[in-house]
Motif scaffolding. Structure first.
Motif, PDB file in Angstrom:
ATOM      1  N   PHE A 178       0.753  -1.141   0.257  1.00 40.80           N
ATOM      2  CA  PHE A 178       0.050  -0.089  -0.028  1.00 40.80           C
ATOM      3  C   PHE A 178       0.969   1.433  -0.019  1.00 40.80           C
ATOM      4  N   PRO A 179       0.569   2.324  -0.986  1.00 39.26           N
ATOM      5  CA  PRO A 179       1.419   3.637  -0.654  1.00 39.26           C
ATOM      6  C   PRO A 179       0.788   4.232   0.251  1.00 39.26           C
ATOM      7  N   PHE A 180       1.883   4.929   1.106  1.00 36.29           N
ATOM      8  CA  PHE A 180       1.873   5.895   2.158  1.00 36.29           C
ATOM      9  C   PHE A 180       2.502   7.057   1.793  1.00 36.29           C
ATOM     10  N   ASP A 181       2.086   8.348   2.075  1.00 33.23           N
ATOM     11  CA  ASP A 181       2.613   9.390   1.928  1.00 33.23           C
ATOM     12  C   ASP A 181       3.041   9.917   3.422  1.00 33.23           C
ATOM     13  N   LEU A 182       4.200   9.700   3.592  1.00 32.09           N
ATOM     14  CA  LEU A 182       4.745   9.862   5.131  1.00 32.09           C
ATOM     15  C   LEU A 182       5.692  11.168   5.065  1.00 32.09           C
ATOM     16  N   ILE A 183       5.434  11.855   6.380  1.00 27.96           N
ATOM     17  CA  ILE A 183       6.331  13.118   6.501  1.00 27.96           C
ATOM     18  C   ILE A 183       6.975  12.816   8.081  1.00 27.96           C
ATOM     19  N   LYS A 184       8.178  13.213   7.849  1.00 29.80           N
ATOM     20  CA  LYS A 184       8.874  12.888   9.252  1.00 29.80           C
ATOM     21  C   LYS A 184       8.146  13.530  10.342  1.00 29.80           C
ATOM     22  N   SER A 185       7.708  14.871  10.259  1.00 23.88           N
ATOM     23  CA  SER A 185       6.918  15.316  11.427  1.00 23.88           C
ATOM     24  C   SER A 185       5.772  14.725  11.819  1.00 23.88           C
ATOM     25  N   GLU A 186       5.158  14.140  10.641  1.00 23.91           N
ATOM     26  CA  GLU A 186       3.823  13.552  11.113  1.00 23.91           C
ATOM     27  C   GLU A 186       3.859  12.103  11.915  1.00 23.91           C
ATOM     28  N   VAL A 187       5.163  11.453  11.421  1.00 18.44           N
ATOM     29  CA  VAL A 187       5.552  10.419  12.383  1.00 18.44           C
ATOM     30  C   VAL A 187       5.853  10.661  13.562  1.00 18.44           C
ATOM     31  N   GLU A 188       6.563  11.642  13.897  1.00 14.42           N
ATOM     32  CA  GLU A 188       7.140  11.870  15.257  1.00 14.42           C
ATOM     33  C   GLU A 188       5.867  12.376  15.814  1.00 14.42           C
ATOM     34  N   GLN A 189       4.897  13.047  15.479  1.00 17.89           N
ATOM     35  CA  GLN A 189       3.637  13.554  16.104  1.00 17.89           C
ATOM     36  C   GLN A 189       2.639  12.251  16.431  1.00 17.89           C
ATOM     37  N   SER A 190       2.646  11.398  15.615  1.00 21.94           N
ATOM     38  CA  SER A 190       1.830  10.258  15.670  1.00 21.94           C
ATOM     39  C   SER A 190       2.638   9.126  16.916  1.00 21.94           C
ATOM     40  N   MET A 191       4.047   9.243  17.009  1.00 23.44           N
ATOM     41  CA  MET A 191       4.398   8.409  18.029  1.00 23.44           C
ATOM     42  C   MET A 191       4.493   9.148  19.379  1.00 23.44           C
ATOM     43  N   ASN A 192       4.350  10.567  19.468  1.00 22.91           N
ATOM     44  CA  ASN A 192       4.372  11.367  20.692  1.00 22.91           C
ATOM     45  C   ASN A 192       3.156  10.740  21.456  1.00 22.91           C
ATOM     46  N   GLY A 193       3.749  10.538  22.819  1.00 23.92           N
ATOM     47  CA  GLY A 193       2.727  10.157  23.939  1.00 23.92           C
ATOM     48  C   GLY A 193       2.899   8.508  23.822  1.00 23.92           C
ATOM     49  N   ILE A 194       3.325   7.885  23.160  1.00 20.63           N
ATOM     50  CA  ILE A 194       3.078   6.338  22.948  1.00 20.63           C
ATOM     51  C   ILE A 194       4.211   5.600  23.715  1.00 20.63           C
ATOM     52  N   THR A 195       3.893   4.871  24.485  1.00 19.02           N
ATOM     53  CA  THR A 195       5.056   4.180  25.396  1.00 19.02           C
ATOM     54  C   THR A 195       5.702   3.183  24.449  1.00 19.02           C
ATOM     55  N   PRO A 196       7.168   3.397  24.595  1.00 19.40           N
ATOM     56  CA  PRO A 196       8.020   2.216  23.788  1.00 19.40           C
ATOM     57  C   PRO A 196       7.730   0.800  24.242  1.00 19.40           C
TER      58      PRO A 196
END
Length: 95
Positions: free
Chosen positions: A8-26
């Motif tokens: 599946f094609p995804f249009d990813l932006i580094k800042s959006e990935v960082e924002q998505s992972m913000n607050g998620i416990t590793p």
């Protein structure tokens, strides 16, 4: 950046990935990992969050390539610790 993950094609932006992972416990890292925002995440956890797909649908290699192309630092899995010598103290034969 356009990346293909699990066919599946995804249009990813580094800042959006960082924002998505913000607050998620590793989760504990057992394989390939990536550093995002000062935290180290398993690439499969990041892939599940940003694609909203099951981890069974993509590989760690696909995620590693995509995250590296976005500018994130990926890390190889740590080698397994050697089992060590479990023999009791004793002579050459272990008696």
């Amino acid at each position: 950046m356009r990346c293909v993950i699990a066919r599946f094609p995804f249009d990813l932006i580094k800042s959006e990935v960082e924002q998505s992972m913000n607050g998620i416990t590793p989760e504990p890292v057992t394989g390939v990992s990536v550093t995002i925002g000062g935290h180290v995440y398993p690439v499969m956890q990041v892939g599940e969050v940003i694609t909203r797909q099951s981890r069974r649908d993509f590989t760690s290699g696909e995620m590693r390539r995509a995250l590296t192309r976005l500018g994130f630092t990926c890390h190889d899995p740590r080698p397994a610790a050697p089992a060590g010598d479990t023999r009791a103290e004793g002579g050459v034969l272990g008696w």
